[in-house]
Design a protein around this motif. Sequence first.
Motif, short mmCIF file in Angstrom:
data_model
loop_
_atom_site.label_atom_id
_atom_site.label_comp_id
_atom_site.label_asym_id
_atom_site.label_seq_id
_atom_site.Cartn_x
_atom_site.Cartn_y
_atom_site.Cartn_z
N MET A 273 1.01 -1.04 0.06
CA MET A 273 0.06 0.33 -0.13
C MET A 273 0.62 0.99 -0.25
O MET A 273 0.62 2.11 -0.72
N TYR A 276 2.77 1.86 -3.25
CA TYR A 276 1.65 1.61 -4.96
C TYR A 276 1.12 3.59 -4.27
O TYR A 276 0.89 4.11 -5.63
N GLU A 277 0.68 3.75 -2.88
CA GLU A 277 -0.22 4.53 -3.34
C GLU A 277 0.73 5.98 -2.34
O GLU A 277 0.22 6.83 -2.60
N LYS A 282 4.44 1.79 -9.54
CA LYS A 282 3.39 1.36 -9.92
C LYS A 282 3.56 -0.30 -10.61
O LYS A 282 2.90 -0.62 -11.52
N TYR A 303 -4.37 -3.77 -7.07
CA TYR A 303 -3.19 -2.70 -8.03
C TYR A 303 -2.63 -2.95 -9.33
O TYR A 303 -2.10 -2.12 -10.41
N LYS A 375 -9.57 -1.89 2.50
CA LYS A 375 -10.07 -2.61 0.75
C LYS A 375 -10.06 -4.59 0.95
O LYS A 375 -10.65 -4.77 -0.42
#
Length: 469
Positions: A273, A276-277, A282, A303, A375
């Motif tokens: 998390m 990626y966030e 990515k 994702y 999530k």
Amino acid sequence: MSPVKIKFGTDGWRAIIAQEYTVDNVKRVAEGTALWLKQQGGTRVVIGYDCRFAGKLFSETTARVLGKHGITSLVAPGFISTPMVSLGVVKTGADLGVVITASHNPPSYNGYKLKSKLGGPSVPADVSAVEDLIPDAVPTDLPSYAELKEKGLVEEHDFEQIYLDHVHQGFDIDLIRNSGIGIAYDAMYGAGQSAMKKLLPNATHLHCEVNPGFDGQAPEPIGRNLKEMAATIKNDPNLALGIANDGDADRIGLFDGDGEFVDSHHILLLLLMYQYEYKGIKTGEVILTFSVTDKLKQLAEMYGLEYEVTKIGFKYIAEIMAEREVIVGGEESGGLAVSGHIPERDGIWIGLMIAEYMAKSGKSLKELVADLYAKVGSFNCDRDDVHVENDRKWEIVKQAKEAPFSKIGPYTVTRVAHVDGSKFYLDGEDRWLMVRPSGTEPVLRVYAQGADPAEVRKILDAGREEMKI
């Protein structure tokens, strides 16, 4: 008396000190290492040892054997963590790393790990090749350590400082230090103690002194071994994060601000998390060993990332990380790795990443876990290590593979997967029981996932009853 056959397990050779782990047997393993390295044309090896009994003696013994073959040993002035050896190999351009450690095993053990020039565990094929070259006879006529120093075949490098410089490049340490997040750190008397005192001088430091007996407890950073850490956090409202490392500081355990243990399954998801966030990474793959929660696959799919499941043992993850781009890779037992670092599990690095995530997001660890549950749904995992005779252990493993259970307690087995051990999915995909043998001890590992701790305990108990253990 015939010599002991030395076998490397899931992560190196480990044995009980003075029983099979002797100076003579270390000489034999070092001889196999030297012969293999010469075949590869290698000439330089980083050797490190942790805080276990006689680490320096066994390290110097290894250097003496390598030195006889004209191989230069690069050593630190004192104990260092396994990731410091791995990073040291990369930074000095050495051909191999050797770590004298038994990692999280009980204090009666010591061990010998091999590290590749890429900065992670040596690949299984190379480990097998070294194993095949270990002689029955003990090497003799070795040069003294002092002699090797004089000849330049032993060089001293400050591998801890090399590692600390690398950490400062990888993290906003000032942000972590000035964030107001109260951190407790438990070294479990292991090799992370010196570095973490320097990185987080204002943290509450537990068991940050050398004690080769580890106070009689295996230095494995799991909840039941860290009761003092849990109590320390519960009793101090200023502490918001607990970080614990194992004996050679490549594994991690975490605690939230309530003193509740946060296991590797959750940490892996949080790392994905965060990267990626928040860090905007990515691309890349997610690699997990067979015993890790399937929720990690679920998040990877959300994702749009590829994932792969490997056998148990970080070496399988490292092999993939050496060849492909991996955002996060890890195993249930606390060995986790991320992009932007060497292909190695590193308990200090991962602890700092979670601290940085908290500092950047302004959220507590509990809040970050709540974001995660929003999530993928809430879940809990646990494992029982059951001591059983080796014969019985293998009997159960065979039964689980060849004649799998159709029911476990009140649950119906809806699917069975065999990768490294056997995983029984119960009434769907969200709960499961898994069984596999330890690679190094007469122990059967029984794992489970359920919605909450009570359900996990129910699944574990039902599984053990079914297996009669």
